[in-house]
Design a protein around this motif. Structure first.
Motif, PDB file in Angstrom:
ATOM      1  N   TYR A  15      21.465  -8.967 -20.776  1.00 22.06           N
ATOM      2  CA  TYR A  15      20.583  -9.719 -19.646  1.00 22.06           C
ATOM      3  C   TYR A  15      19.180 -10.019 -20.045  1.00 22.06           C
ATOM      4  N   TRP A  26      27.240 -16.450 -15.561  1.00 21.52           N
ATOM      5  CA  TRP A  26      27.292 -15.125 -15.955  1.00 21.52           C
ATOM      6  C   TRP A  26      27.819 -14.611 -14.548  1.00 21.52           C
ATOM      7  N   THR A  81      29.157 -10.653 -14.258  1.00 29.67           N
ATOM      8  CA  THR A  81      28.211  -9.653 -13.460  1.00 29.67           C
ATOM      9  C   THR A  81      29.120  -8.735 -12.515  1.00 29.67           C
TER      10      THR A  81
END
Lengths: 221, 284
Positions: free
Chosen positions: B128, B149, B153
């Motif tokens: 991240y 993402w 996530t």
């Protein structure tokens, strides 16, 4: 070329059909007839291999192996499924790709081609295996063999775990993804069955769980 | 036909005209026009230099504008390329974690399994961090690239929240989740919706977990999960969700709750629960 494809599709369809019959044969299995059922299934499977897989193998030379894969993959998947299912019922283990290819070695004489099963068809076939195992687990519970359901459950769990690590890498990632989802569904069905047997089983099978529960329930009612 | 020409304001060189017309994707008509222009060149060629310059300017501004577009698109393409590379790392990390998490269905969750999974958190944080680094080069465009993402996530939040629940029996807060991943609001934060969808994933996983735990003999698990899930469900109901992904996922939650409650019922009616009402932290 088109005719060759047609022949392959036809052969693949026959492989599918007869492999399915082997699977049904294995499903007839119960604690009493184990030996005879498996023997019969094994004979049938060998016939499928000699009669129909050979037809596929005969058609494929060199690069045609991959060129026509779409035409014969359904049959191969079904064959893998049948062979793996039989192997699991016999020895309780996963049939490996090497085992299968070894058994295909004898096709070489019959077809004059070196026919090998490819990794993709193997994985996709193994993916289908879970569905059959789910049925087997449920029918074995019906037969009162709770332990075999539990061992199937554990087997499928480890299979699912290993496959989930590589499913993304498989070429036909979409097809594999579908299979993984179906596999999880089947796995959860097996788990639910095991759960039901575990929790409610005490009411049907003697021994396993506390005896006073039944009494308590009567009082509650 | 002649009436067309004044409209064009550019009775200039035929080549430029064709190019201009071609840019407007009237190329076929352009050929016809050029013919007219060359036929009419003599009377119109006397037009002012200013007019010629104006047409050139216009052409160049069109070109320049599209050149700018190209640069901009290439730039965002490059950003996406970098993001994709990082996200594929994230993807394999989460997949590995998920596979390890499957082990908790096999038996009672042992601290070893959990700590093994937790060891990956460090790697996630660095991934991240890399994403944040890339996003820093394009300030305030978080949501432009969010889709890259997003799915991962959800899974990350689900994994962290699940582990947290297994360890403490409580809910991992949005702030704590962001802190675990080293994300800060303001620059590269944890989107609230991503967090909430991750919690929905957690809710989807609980029925399976409870079923398996009860099968291995941990009957009180049903009680713990049911309490937790109904709290979570109640909390979600306070949100005024519109018709979108989150709402759909939330709608699915009631079936998870139902399933867990059924398990609890099964266990309770057979008197399998331990007498002491388990507090949620009992296991840890």
């Amino acid at each position: 070329m088109y005719e060759k494809r047609e022949r392959l599709v036809k052969a693949s369809r026959d492989v599918t059909m007869y492999s399915k019959k082997v699977i049904f044969q294995v499903h007839r299995l119960n604690s009493k007839n184990k030996e005879s059922v498996l023997e019969q299934a094994e004979r049938d499977l060998a016939n499928v291999k000699m009669d129909h897989v050979t037809r596929v193998a005969k058609e494929l030379q060199g690069s045609e192996f991959w060129k026509f894969r779409r035409a014969y993959t359904p049959g191969m998947q079904e064959y893998v499924e049948a062979a793996a299912f039989l192997e699991f019922c016999k020895n309780g283990r996963l049939l490996t790709l090497d085992d299968l290819n070894e058994s295909f070695a004898e096709l070489k004489d019959a077809s004059s081609n070196d026919f090998q099963l490819n990794l993709l068809d193997y994985l996709l076939g193994v993916g289908d295996l879970t569905g059959e195992l789910m049925r087997l687990a449920i029918s074995s519970v019906t037969d009162g063999e709770v332990d075999s359901a539990k061992s199937i459950c554990n087997f499928v769990r480890s299979l699912y775990m290993s496959l989930s690590l590589i499913s993304q890498e498989v070429d036909d990632s979409w097809e594999m993804k579908q299979k993984m989802e179906v596999m999880l569904q089947s796995l959860m069905k097996i788990e639910n069955t095991c759960y039901t047997v575990h929790v409610r089983g005490s009411e049907y099978f003697p021994g396993a769980v506390l005896e006073n529960i039944e009494g308590q329930r009567m009082e509650d009612n | 036909m002649a009436g067309l020409l004044p409209n064009l304001r550019t009775p200039a060189c035929g080549g430029l005209l064709t190019r201009w017309v071609a840019l407007c994707s009237f190329s076929k008509r352009g050929v016809a026009l050029r013919a007219v222009v060359s036929a009419r060149r003599a009377p119109y060629c006397s037009s002012t230099e200013a007019g010629k310059a104006g047409s050139m300017m216009e052409l160049m501004s069109v070109d320049r504008q599209f050149e700018e577009f190209r640069l901009q698109l290439e730039e965002s393409g490059a950003v996406r390329e970098r993001l994709r590379a990082i996200v594929s790392e994230l993807d394999s990390a989460t997949r590995l974690m998920q596979a390890q998490l499957l082990l908790i269905h096999h038996s009672r969750p042992s601290p070893e399994i959990l700590s093994k999974i937790k060891a990956h958190t460090e790697g996630l944080r660095s991934i991240y961090g890399q994403l944040a680094e890339v996003l820093k080069s394009v300030p305030a465009q978080y949501y432009r690239y969010h889709d890259h993402w997003r799915n991962q996530t959800y899974t990350v939040v689900f994994l962290l929240a699940f582990i947290h629940w297994l360890e403490t029996g409580g809910l991992l807060s949005h702030g704590d989740a962001a802190a675990l991943l080293g994300l800060k609001d303001g620059e590269f934060g944890l989107d609230l919706e991503d967090y909430l969808v991750g919690l929905c994933n957690l809710s989807n996983e609980l029925p399976r977990y409870v079923v398996n735990q009860v099968t291995t003999g941990d009957y009180d698990c049903a009680k713990r999960a049911s309490v937790f899930l109904s709290d979570l469900y109640a909390a979600f109901r306070m949100l005024n969700l519109r018709n979108d992904l989150l709402r759909k996922r939330f709608d699915g939650m009631k079936y998870d709750l139902k399933k867990v409650e059924e398990v609890l019922y099964d266990v309770k009616i057979r008197g399998l629960l331990s007498d002491t009402t388990p507090t949620s932290a009992a296991e840890s």
